[in-house]
Write a protein that holds these residues in place. Structure first.
Motif, PDB file in Angstrom:
ATOM      1  N   PRO A  58      38.987  56.408  25.875  1.00  0.00           N
ATOM      2  CA  PRO A  58      38.859  57.083  27.168  1.00  0.00           C
ATOM      3  C   PRO A  58      38.586  56.092  28.292  1.00  0.00           C
ATOM      4  O   PRO A  58      37.894  55.089  28.108  1.00  0.00           O
ATOM      5  N   ARG A  59      39.104  56.388  29.471  1.00  0.00           N
ATOM      6  CA  ARG A  59      38.992  55.475  30.604  1.00  0.00           C
ATOM      7  C   ARG A  59      38.408  56.173  31.843  1.00  0.00           C
ATOM      8  O   ARG A  59      38.845  55.950  32.970  1.00  0.00           O
ATOM      9  N   ILE A  60      37.418  56.984  31.615  1.00  0.00           N
ATOM     10  CA  ILE A  60      36.822  57.710  32.723  1.00  0.00           C
ATOM     11  C   ILE A  60      35.308  57.473  32.788  1.00  0.00           C
ATOM     12  O   ILE A  60      34.551  58.263  33.328  1.00  0.00           O
ATOM     13  N   LEU A 102      36.259  57.265  44.488  1.00  0.00           N
ATOM     14  CA  LEU A 102      36.049  57.901  43.184  1.00  0.00           C
ATOM     15  C   LEU A 102      37.018  59.061  42.985  1.00  0.00           C
ATOM     16  O   LEU A 102      37.665  59.170  41.935  1.00  0.00           O
ATOM     17  N   LEU A 103      37.143  59.923  43.990  1.00  0.00           N
ATOM     18  CA  LEU A 103      38.023  61.089  43.863  1.00  0.00           C
ATOM     19  C   LEU A 103      39.484  60.676  43.754  1.00  0.00           C
ATOM     20  O   LEU A 103      40.232  61.205  42.914  1.00  0.00           O
ATOM     21  N   VAL A 104      39.908  59.731  44.598  1.00  0.00           N
ATOM     22  CA  VAL A 104      41.290  59.247  44.539  1.00  0.00           C
ATOM     23  C   VAL A 104      41.580  58.615  43.182  1.00  0.00           C
ATOM     24  O   VAL A 104      42.618  58.874  42.561  1.00  0.00           O
ATOM     25  N   TYR A 156      38.680  44.111  40.256  1.00  0.00           N
ATOM     26  CA  TYR A 156      37.749  44.704  39.297  1.00  0.00           C
ATOM     27  C   TYR A 156      38.510  45.582  38.307  1.00  0.00           C
ATOM     28  O   TYR A 156      38.218  45.600  37.112  1.00  0.00           O
ATOM     29  N   ASN A 157      39.496  46.287  38.821  1.00  0.00           N
ATOM     30  CA  ASN A 157      40.314  47.152  37.971  1.00  0.00           C
ATOM     31  C   ASN A 157      41.107  46.329  36.961  1.00  0.00           C
ATOM     32  O   ASN A 157      41.248  46.713  35.795  1.00  0.00           O
ATOM     33  N   PHE A 158      41.633  45.186  37.403  1.00  0.00           N
ATOM     34  CA  PHE A 158      42.410  44.330  36.508  1.00  0.00           C
ATOM     35  C   PHE A 158      41.574  43.836  35.325  1.00  0.00           C
ATOM     36  O   PHE A 158      42.096  43.600  34.243  1.00  0.00           O
ATOM     37  N   MET A 159      40.264  43.658  35.550  1.00  0.00           N
ATOM     38  CA  MET A 159      39.397  43.057  34.534  1.00  0.00           C
ATOM     39  C   MET A 159      38.765  44.082  33.599  1.00  0.00           C
ATOM     40  O   MET A 159      38.001  43.714  32.708  1.00  0.00           O
ATOM     41  N   ASP A 160      39.071  45.347  33.786  1.00  0.00           N
ATOM     42  CA  ASP A 160      38.499  46.404  32.953  1.00  0.00           C
ATOM     43  C   ASP A 160      39.377  46.646  31.734  1.00  0.00           C
ATOM     44  O   ASP A 160      39.937  47.719  31.558  1.00  0.00           O
ATOM     45  N   SER A 218      38.500  55.235  38.134  1.00  0.00           N
ATOM     46  CA  SER A 218      37.414  55.958  38.784  1.00  0.00           C
ATOM     47  C   SER A 218      36.112  55.178  38.789  1.00  0.00           C
ATOM     48  O   SER A 218      35.204  55.491  39.568  1.00  0.00           O
ATOM     49  N   GLY A 219      36.001  54.162  37.944  1.00  0.00           N
ATOM     50  CA  GLY A 219      34.823  53.317  37.941  1.00  0.00           C
ATOM     51  C   GLY A 219      35.069  51.968  38.558  1.00  0.00           C
ATOM     52  O   GLY A 219      34.300  51.499  39.409  1.00  0.00           O
ATOM     53  N   SER A 220      36.162  51.326  38.157  1.00  0.00           N
ATOM     54  CA  SER A 220      36.405  49.947  38.584  1.00  0.00           C
ATOM     55  C   SER A 220      36.761  49.837  40.062  1.00  0.00           C
ATOM     56  O   SER A 220      36.314  48.902  40.743  1.00  0.00           O
TER      57      SER A 220
END
Length: 342
Positions: A58-60, A102-104, A156-160, A218-220
């Protein structure tokens, strides 16, 4: 400087313990409950040729961090109003920007937005944030700040993608932000950063190897954006020098920037998912998720400790440390240079 305390419990020191503790508890509980819902499994990353895992994960997880952070900030705002202590635009702007992103990004996690509209939304939030806080009101400087915030969000998203990597960076990076802000009596920044670090600590319980959960967009995205925004705010409010955010978040900044430039120079579609990040290639070369995370934590902690030690020193020391960080990054890039990736 942000001079007036914003908290009206039994004093700022108590609030700096209560709010992060609340974020920690709410995040842990919400993530535990989320893992039992259908929504979170509907957003799982299926294993493919570009992933580093065999099964769907899961990625949420960022939703849990957001709930913890919002609980801490809402409690703080209520306490501030009860004590007739006004909050500044810093808290409100960060809360609003974090919520919008977060919503987007939650919508993106579930339905997958295309790259162009997603980046346009990120840019709009970045410009609004910079304008609201008075960060670089000139046309060129405003655009530059907005561009840096968008890049911070996306790197940050790339590193998740590796177990514990983004979670550990969040704990150490924001924890150091919070410590320095508290030592300089910038209690508003300290509270925000300490709450994020505490919420990320709860998330790390589910994200460290073997990972059961990832931040997802939604986190990164909100966390990266906030890391950049807080870094600029702290600099403009004379809480820390401009080099501090670079030194603290250097592993993410270097890996994402180095990889993007490499793909551009090779004329590859840099916006597409791939396994060419330095951390990805080191895992594929045999380092593994656990060892990579522990090495990354060590480097992050050393960087954070050095930053605290030299924060009031001549910028020459910071330049030397960042140069050493670059050498270290190039070492890990070279270590995995013979690893094939797609």
């Amino acid at each position: 400087m942000i001079s007036a305390p914003i908290i009206g419990w039994y004093g700022p020191s108590l609030a700096l313990l209560v709010a992060p503790f609340l974020a920690l508890c709410v995040t842990a509980i919400s993530l535990h409950l989320l893992l039992r819902t259908r929504l979170i499994h509907a957003t799982s990353d299926e294993a493919n040729e570009r992933s580093l895992h065999d099964g769907a994960i899961p990625r949420i997880g960022g939703l849990g961090i957001a709930l913890g952070l919002m609980a801490a900030l809402i409690a703080t705002l209520i306490a501030a109003m009860n004590a007739n202590r006004p909050t500044t635009s810093v808290t409100w702007t960060i809360v609003i920007c974090y919520s919008v992103l977060l919503l987007v990004s939650l919508f993106d996690d579930v339905y997958r937005l295309k790259v162009a509209p997603r980046l346009m939304l990120h840019c709009a939030v970045a410009v609004g944030c910079a304008f609201s806080l008075g960060l670089g009101l000139g046309g060129i400087s405003l655009g530059l700040i907005a561009l840096l915030l968008v890049w911070a969000a996306n790197l940050y998203n790339f590193m998740d993608g590796s177990d514990g990597l983004a979670g550990g960076m969040t704990v150490i990076g924001f924890g150091t932000y919070g410590l320095i802000a508290a030592l300089n009596t910038h209690l508003e920044l300290a509270l925000i950063c300490a709450s994020i670090a505490a919420a990320a600590t709860a998330f790390l319980r589910f994200n460290f190897h073997p990972a059961r959960l990832f931040l997802g967009d939604s986190g990164s995205i909100p966390l990266g954006f906030t890391a950049g925004a807080v870094g600029v705010i702290g600099w403009q409010q004379a809480c820390w020098p401009a080099w501090l955010p670079v030194m603290l978040f250097f592993p993410f900044i270097f890996d994402a920037t180095f990889t993007l430039l490499s793909r551009v120079l090779k004329r590859k579609a840099f916006w597409q998912a791939h396994r060419e990040h330095i951390y990805q290639r080191n895992i594929l070369a045999g380092l593994g998720h656990r060892k990579l995370a522990l090495w990354a934590y060590l480097l992050m902690l050393i960087s954070a400790a050095l930053a605290v030690l030299i924060i009031h020193q001549n910028g020459t020391y910071a330049g030397l440390i960042i140069a050493l960080q670059i050498v270290t990054g190039l070492f890990f890039a070279r270590r995995a240079s013979n690893t094939k990736s797609s």
